[in-house]
Design an enzyme around this catalytic site. Structure first.
Site, PDB file in Angstrom:
ATOM      1  CG  ASN A 273      36.366  37.247  44.974  1.00 13.02           C
ATOM      2  OD1 ASN A 273      35.945  36.390  44.189  1.00 13.02           O
ATOM      3  ND2 ASN A 273      35.805  38.447  45.084  1.00 13.02           N
TER       4      ASN A 273
ATOM      5  CE  LYS B 212      37.273  40.570  42.593  1.00 10.68           C
ATOM      6  NZ  LYS B 212      37.270  42.014  42.557  1.00 10.68           N
TER       7      LYS B 212
ATOM      8  CG  HIS C 247      32.318  41.031  45.753  1.00 14.12           C
ATOM      9  ND1 HIS C 247      32.434  41.992  44.772  1.00 14.12           N
ATOM     10  CD2 HIS C 247      33.561  40.837  46.241  1.00 14.12           C
ATOM     11  CE1 HIS C 247      33.709  42.360  44.688  1.00 14.12           C
ATOM     12  NE2 HIS C 247      34.405  41.680  45.568  1.00 14.12           N
TER      13      HIS C 247
ATOM     14  CD  GLU D  89      33.907  42.710  41.492  1.00 15.74           C
ATOM     15  OE1 GLU D  89      33.884  41.468  41.376  1.00 15.74           O
ATOM     16  OE2 GLU D  89      34.962  43.348  41.717  1.00 15.74           O
TER      17      GLU D  89
ATOM     18  CD  GLU E 209      35.800  42.819  49.425  1.00 14.16           C
ATOM     19  OE1 GLU E 209      36.934  42.357  49.250  1.00 14.16           O
ATOM     20  OE2 GLU E 209      34.889  42.679  48.597  1.00 14.16           O
TER      21      GLU E 209
ATOM     22  N   GLY F 183      40.240  46.673  43.508  1.00 14.99           N
ATOM     23  CA  GLY F 183      40.904  46.656  42.208  1.00 14.99           C
ATOM     24  C   GLY F 183      41.518  47.978  41.791  1.00 14.99           C
TER      25      GLY F 183
ATOM     26  CB  SER G 167      43.869  47.684  46.820  1.00 19.29           C
ATOM     27  OG  SER G 167      43.173  48.061  45.638  1.00 19.29           O
TER      28      SER G 167
HETATM   29  P1  PGA Z   1      41.064  43.344  44.971  1.00 16.77           P
HETATM   30  O1  PGA Z   1      39.580  42.725  45.089  1.00 16.77           O
HETATM   31  O2  PGA Z   1      41.917  42.650  45.990  1.00 16.77           O
HETATM   32  O3  PGA Z   1      41.483  43.057  43.570  1.00 16.77           O
HETATM   33  O4  PGA Z   1      40.934  44.806  45.258  1.00 16.77           O
HETATM   34  C1  PGA Z   1      39.042  42.395  46.333  1.00 16.77           C
HETATM   35  C2  PGA Z   1      37.644  41.857  46.151  1.00 16.77           C
HETATM   36  O5  PGA Z   1      36.956  42.290  45.226  1.00 16.77           O
HETATM   37  O6  PGA Z   1      37.193  40.994  46.906  1.00 16.77           O
END
Ligand code: PGA
Length: 256
Positions: A28, A30, A110, A112, A180, A186, A220
């Site tokens: 992903n 983003k 997601h 976000e 998630e 993150g 992460s």
């Molecule tokens: P990350 O993000 O691996 O940077 O924690 C995962 C995601 O948001 O899908």
């Protein structure tokens, strides 16, 4: 000419057979990446020849067309789509547009999108059923916040999100779930391996419908922890953000 048109239309309406893969690794990206980044990434990425692994790269939408022309043992996914097919929806992208580009996967819901763009589980369900109509596999994200976890509400939140985000038309052949935890995205923090495995089991056992669903873990995941997470009995792959932007890390994640 006629033959090639027929072949093209048959190819376009076939959905990826998700049950033919043993694991999924979804990058992903983003809101990151440009032509230079993509060229460099793909020049250096080493995709395993093992066809049982399904590698999916999800760039920002403007690069979907560029990247799908460079497909080499990987699939391409979008990060969002409109629930509307067409009309006065300025700035939106339709399933038809994704289908025209032969996009096979679409991340939906997601955290976000839920938190920053106010997407509700009902929106996610509408979008998921729409992409399924277009033979695109939705990767539906669910997960609890830190506060919800600390208040012991993880399972309740996940139940509610599963009920409301997964449409009736979903089944284990056309939909993937990604767990998630919002607090793990993150942050460098992850649940323990035992917690991840238990939560995935909870999702699969939530109702008989989900028993055979592929459930990916995200939050992460990196080159050091991916192998042990993906090896867990109830984990069918990973959704990777930050570490998927580094071709060495992502190569290591998909190789192990
Ligand atoms: P990350 O993000 O691996 O940077 O924690 C995962 C995601 O948001 O899908």
């Amino acid at each position: 000419m006629v033959a090639s048109i027929i072949i093209l239309s048959i190819r376009e309406i076939i959905m990826i057979k998700i049950n033919s893969f043993s694991s999924f690794f979804v990058a992903n990206w983003k809101l990151n990446g440009d032509f230079k980044f993509i060229d460099q990434f793909l020049d250096n990425l080493q995709v395993p020849s093992d066809n049982s692994k399904c590698i999916v790269i999800c760039p920002t939408s403007t690069y979907l067309d560029y990247i799908r022309h460079k497909k080499n043992n990987f699939y391409v996914g979008a990060q969002n789509v409109s629930e509307h097919e067409k009309g006065a929806y300025t700035g939106e992208i339709s399933c038809n547009a994704l289908s025209d580009l032969n996009i096979d996967f679409c991340i939906l819901g997601h955290s976000e999108r839920r938190q920053l763009f106010n997407e509700t589980s009902t929106d996610v369900s509408l979008k998921s059923s729409k992409v399924i109509e277009f033979k695109i596999v939705p990767i539906v994200c669910i997960g609890e916040t830190l506060e919800e976890k600390e208040n012991g509400k993880t399972n309740n939140i996940l139940s509610q999100q599963l009920e409301d985000s997964i449409p009736v038309s979903s089944n284990s052949d056309n939909t993937i779930i990604a767990y998630e935890p919002v607090w793990a995205i993150g942050t460098g923090l992850t649940p323990t391996l035992e917690e991840i495995n238990k939560t995935h089991q909870f999702i699969k056992n939530h109702n008989t419908k989900f028993e055979n669903f592929k459930v990916l873990y995200g939050g992460s995941v990196n080159a050091n922890n991916a192998n042990e997470i993906v090896s867990l009995s109830n984990v069918d792959g990973a959704l990777i953000g930050g570490a998927s932007l580094n071709y060495d890390d992502f190569t290591k994640i998909i190789k192990d």
